[in-house]
Design a protein around this motif. Sequence first.
Motif, PDB file in Angstrom:
ATOM      1  N   VAL A  39      46.636  41.807  39.601  1.00 38.90           N
ATOM      2  CA  VAL A  39      46.520  42.407  40.924  1.00 38.90           C
ATOM      3  C   VAL A  39      46.570  41.322  41.986  1.00 38.90           C
ATOM      4  CG1 VAL A  39      45.025  43.740  42.466  1.00 38.90           C
ATOM      5  CG2 VAL A  39      45.116  44.300  40.036  1.00 38.90           C
ATOM      6  N   ASP A  40      47.523  41.427  42.902  1.00 41.05           N
ATOM      7  CA  ASP A  40      47.543  40.564  44.086  1.00 41.05           C
ATOM      8  C   ASP A  40      46.543  41.184  45.049  1.00 41.05           C
ATOM      9  OD1 ASP A  40      47.914  39.309  46.504  1.00 41.05           O
ATOM     10  OD2 ASP A  40      50.089  39.568  46.547  1.00 41.05           O
ATOM     11  N   LEU A  41      45.361  40.594  45.093  1.00 38.20           N
ATOM     12  CA  LEU A  41      44.306  41.185  45.914  1.00 38.20           C
ATOM     13  C   LEU A  41      44.591  41.026  47.406  1.00 38.20           C
ATOM     14  CD1 LEU A  41      41.961  42.880  45.123  1.00 38.20           C
ATOM     15  CD2 LEU A  41      40.531  40.857  45.018  1.00 38.20           C
ATOM     16  N   THR A  42      45.298  39.965  47.786  1.00 39.80           N
ATOM     17  CA  THR A  42      45.603  39.775  49.211  1.00 39.80           C
ATOM     18  C   THR A  42      46.520  40.886  49.715  1.00 39.80           C
ATOM     19  OG1 THR A  42      47.474  38.308  48.746  1.00 39.80           O
ATOM     20  CG2 THR A  42      45.327  37.267  49.065  1.00 39.80           C
ATOM     21  N   GLY A  43      47.427  41.348  48.848  1.00 41.23           N
ATOM     22  CA  GLY A  43      48.345  42.422  49.227  1.00 41.23           C
ATOM     23  C   GLY A  43      47.919  43.784  48.726  1.00 41.23           C
ATOM     24  N   LYS A  44      46.780  43.847  48.013  1.00 43.18           N
ATOM     25  CA  LYS A  44      46.250  45.097  47.459  1.00 43.18           C
ATOM     26  C   LYS A  44      47.299  45.830  46.634  1.00 43.18           C
ATOM     27  CE  LYS A  44      43.266  45.724  51.484  1.00 43.18           C
ATOM     28  NZ  LYS A  44      42.907  46.592  52.589  1.00 43.18           N
ATOM     29  N   ARG A  45      47.984  45.055  45.745  1.00 41.97           N
ATOM     30  CA  ARG A  45      49.040  45.683  44.941  1.00 41.97           C
ATOM     31  C   ARG A  45      49.004  45.162  43.510  1.00 41.97           C
ATOM     32  NH1 ARG A  45      53.777  42.513  44.422  1.00 41.97           N
ATOM     33  NH2 ARG A  45      53.517  40.500  45.444  1.00 41.97           N
ATOM     34  N   VAL A  46      49.457  46.017  42.596  1.00 39.01           N
ATOM     35  CA  VAL A  46      49.537  45.650  41.182  1.00 39.01           C
ATOM     36  C   VAL A  46      50.856  44.917  40.950  1.00 39.01           C
ATOM     37  CG1 VAL A  46      49.717  46.549  38.828  1.00 39.01           C
ATOM     38  CG2 VAL A  46      48.108  47.582  40.445  1.00 39.01           C
ATOM     39  N   ILE A  47      50.771  43.730  40.354  1.00 41.08           N
ATOM     40  CA  ILE A  47      51.963  42.945  40.018  1.00 41.08           C
ATOM     41  C   ILE A  47      52.418  43.291  38.599  1.00 41.08           C
ATOM     42  CG2 ILE A  47      52.849  40.614  39.607  1.00 41.08           C
ATOM     43  CD1 ILE A  47      50.905  39.635  41.766  1.00 41.08           C
ATOM     44  N   ARG A  48      51.452  43.466  37.680  1.00 39.54           N
ATOM     45  CA  ARG A  48      51.769  43.838  36.292  1.00 39.54           C
ATOM     46  C   ARG A  48      50.737  44.843  35.814  1.00 39.54           C
ATOM     47  NH1 ARG A  48      51.110  39.263  31.934  1.00 39.54           N
ATOM     48  NH2 ARG A  48      48.934  39.856  32.084  1.00 39.54           N
ATOM     49  N   ALA A  49      51.222  45.983  35.377  1.00 40.24           N
ATOM     50  CA  ALA A  49      50.328  46.998  34.817  1.00 40.24           C
ATOM     51  C   ALA A  49      49.965  46.586  33.394  1.00 40.24           C
ATOM     52  CB  ALA A  49      50.991  48.365  34.819  1.00 40.24           C
ATOM     53  N   GLY A  50      48.688  46.699  33.062  1.00 40.80           N
ATOM     54  CA  GLY A  50      48.217  46.352  31.719  1.00 40.80           C
ATOM     55  C   GLY A  50      46.929  47.091  31.438  1.00 40.80           C
ATOM     56  N   ALA A  51      45.986  46.379  30.833  1.00 41.55           N
ATOM     57  CA  ALA A  51      44.695  46.969  30.476  1.00 41.55           C
ATOM     58  C   ALA A  51      43.989  47.506  31.723  1.00 41.55           C
ATOM     59  CB  ALA A  51      43.831  45.917  29.788  1.00 41.55           C
ATOM     60  N   ASP A  52      43.338  48.634  31.570  1.00 40.19           N
ATOM     61  CA  ASP A  52      42.502  49.239  32.615  1.00 40.19           C
ATOM     62  C   ASP A  52      43.271  49.616  33.890  1.00 40.19           C
ATOM     63  OD1 ASP A  52      40.009  50.253  33.148  1.00 40.19           O
ATOM     64  OD2 ASP A  52      39.061  48.335  33.609  1.00 40.19           O
ATOM     65  N   ILE A  53      44.592  49.829  33.783  1.00 36.27           N
ATOM     66  CA  ILE A  53      45.438  50.054  34.962  1.00 36.27           C
ATOM     67  C   ILE A  53      45.026  51.282  35.766  1.00 36.27           C
ATOM     68  CG2 ILE A  53      47.226  51.209  33.586  1.00 36.27           C
ATOM     69  CD1 ILE A  53      47.701  49.243  36.890  1.00 36.27           C
ATOM     70  N   ASP A  54      44.648  52.371  35.104  1.00 34.95           N
ATOM     71  CA  ASP A  54      44.309  53.589  35.847  1.00 34.95           C
ATOM     72  C   ASP A  54      43.107  53.361  36.758  1.00 34.95           C
ATOM     73  OD1 ASP A  54      46.405  54.932  34.657  1.00 34.95           O
ATOM     74  OD2 ASP A  54      45.156  55.798  33.071  1.00 34.95           O
ATOM     75  N   ARG A  55      42.076  52.723  36.215  1.00 34.34           N
ATOM     76  CA  ARG A  55      40.876  52.457  37.009  1.00 34.34           C
ATOM     77  C   ARG A  55      41.183  51.474  38.144  1.00 34.34           C
ATOM     78  NH1 ARG A  55      35.466  50.120  36.278  1.00 34.34           N
ATOM     79  NH2 ARG A  55      36.304  48.539  34.898  1.00 34.34           N
ATOM     80  N   VAL A  56      41.995  50.457  37.853  1.00 35.56           N
ATOM     81  CA  VAL A  56      42.374  49.463  38.865  1.00 35.56           C
ATOM     82  C   VAL A  56      43.127  50.127  39.999  1.00 35.56           C
ATOM     83  CG1 VAL A  56      43.868  47.466  39.311  1.00 35.56           C
ATOM     84  CG2 VAL A  56      42.372  47.482  37.305  1.00 35.56           C
ATOM     85  N   ALA A  57      44.129  50.956  39.662  1.00 32.95           N
ATOM     86  CA  ALA A  57      44.961  51.617  40.679  1.00 32.95           C
ATOM     87  C   ALA A  57      44.122  52.510  41.585  1.00 32.95           C
ATOM     88  CB  ALA A  57      46.073  52.414  40.015  1.00 32.95           C
ATOM     89  N   LYS A  58      43.191  53.257  40.990  1.00 29.57           N
ATOM     90  CA  LYS A  58      42.308  54.124  41.785  1.00 29.57           C
ATOM     91  C   LYS A  58      41.424  53.309  42.710  1.00 29.57           C
ATOM     92  CE  LYS A  58      42.107  57.969  38.542  1.00 29.57           C
ATOM     93  NZ  LYS A  58      41.388  58.531  37.419  1.00 29.57           N
ATOM     94  N   PHE A  59      40.896  52.211  42.204  1.00 30.14           N
ATOM     95  CA  PHE A  59      39.985  51.374  43.006  1.00 30.14           C
ATOM     96  C   PHE A  59      40.743  50.738  44.168  1.00 30.14           C
ATOM     97  CE2 PHE A  59      37.003  48.163  44.215  1.00 30.14           C
ATOM     98  CZ  PHE A  59      35.767  48.637  43.837  1.00 30.14           C
ATOM     99  N   LEU A  60      41.975  50.297  43.944  1.00 29.10           N
ATOM    100  CA  LEU A  60      42.747  49.670  45.019  1.00 29.10           C
ATOM    101  C   LEU A  60      42.924  50.617  46.206  1.00 29.10           C
ATOM    102  CD1 LEU A  60      45.550  47.666  43.171  1.00 29.10           C
ATOM    103  CD2 LEU A  60      43.672  46.744  44.533  1.00 29.10           C
ATOM    104  N   LEU A  61      42.997  51.904  45.939  1.00 26.55           N
ATOM    105  CA  LEU A  61      43.159  52.879  47.015  1.00 26.55           C
ATOM    106  C   LEU A  61      41.949  52.948  47.931  1.00 26.55           C
ATOM    107  CD1 LEU A  61      44.863  55.788  45.053  1.00 26.55           C
ATOM    108  CD2 LEU A  61      45.943  54.179  46.627  1.00 26.55           C
ATOM    109  N   THR A  62      40.792  52.482  47.434  1.00 23.99           N
ATOM    110  CA  THR A  62      39.571  52.527  48.242  1.00 23.99           C
ATOM    111  C   THR A  62      39.396  51.293  49.125  1.00 23.99           C
ATOM    112  OG1 THR A  62      38.120  51.430  46.624  1.00 23.99           O
ATOM    113  CG2 THR A  62      38.430  53.826  46.385  1.00 23.99           C
ATOM    114  N   LEU A  63      40.219  50.273  48.926  1.00 25.27           N
ATOM    115  CA  LEU A  63      40.065  49.029  49.689  1.00 25.27           C
ATOM    116  C   LEU A  63      40.734  49.126  51.058  1.00 25.27           C
ATOM    117  CD1 LEU A  63      40.655  46.349  46.911  1.00 25.27           C
ATOM    118  CD2 LEU A  63      38.493  47.165  47.812  1.00 25.27           C
TER     119      LEU A  63
END
Length: 190
Positions: free
Chosen positions: A166-190
């Motif tokens: 996850v590129d946290l500065t851009g709030k985007r996933v660079i490579r989907a892997g382990a725990d992707i669903d939870r990560v994607a949902k959490f990024l939407l809250t930032l």
Amino acid sequence: MDIIAEAVSILMHDGTVVYPTDTVYGLGADAFSDEAILKVYEAKKRPLGMPISIAVSDADMLHAVARTEPWMDPFITTFLPGPVTVVLPARKSVPMILTGGTGLIGIRMPSHPLALELIRTFDAPITATSANLHGTKDPQVPDECTVPRELLIDGGRLSGTPSTVVDLTGKRVIRAGADIDRVAKFLLTL
């Protein structure tokens, strides 16, 4: 000498060690040694200029190598340690070769006890790239670790799913892997 002490001795002398993480086997070297970092690129046959992530054992070590903003803290504390690599602005202490000239560094804090013990005992970040030749299958078991190294710490069969990057500065996933669903949902809250 136990295996962690042996691994730390190798790292202190610019050697490379294969270690288990919560995802796949990693190739570890001193993240502050240009000589050790070059050994990792050579071992993997990875093109120079491609960034290599580093692994840390705690938040203090993370903050020593990367700059964060307060809004990033909830994401970091939720997913680290765990199967996520966060990409953050690198501090000047991080060798430029690891950033690929981007000024950003990928940081892992694996939740595997052997990985954390190794990094904690070494008391500095180590490289966190998979222990395979560049472009080949990520190693799930020791026999799949195809890179030259001085030592392999056997952690048995690992999940085999690489970390989500996850590129946290851009709030985007660079490579989907382990725990992707939870990560994607959490990024939407930032």
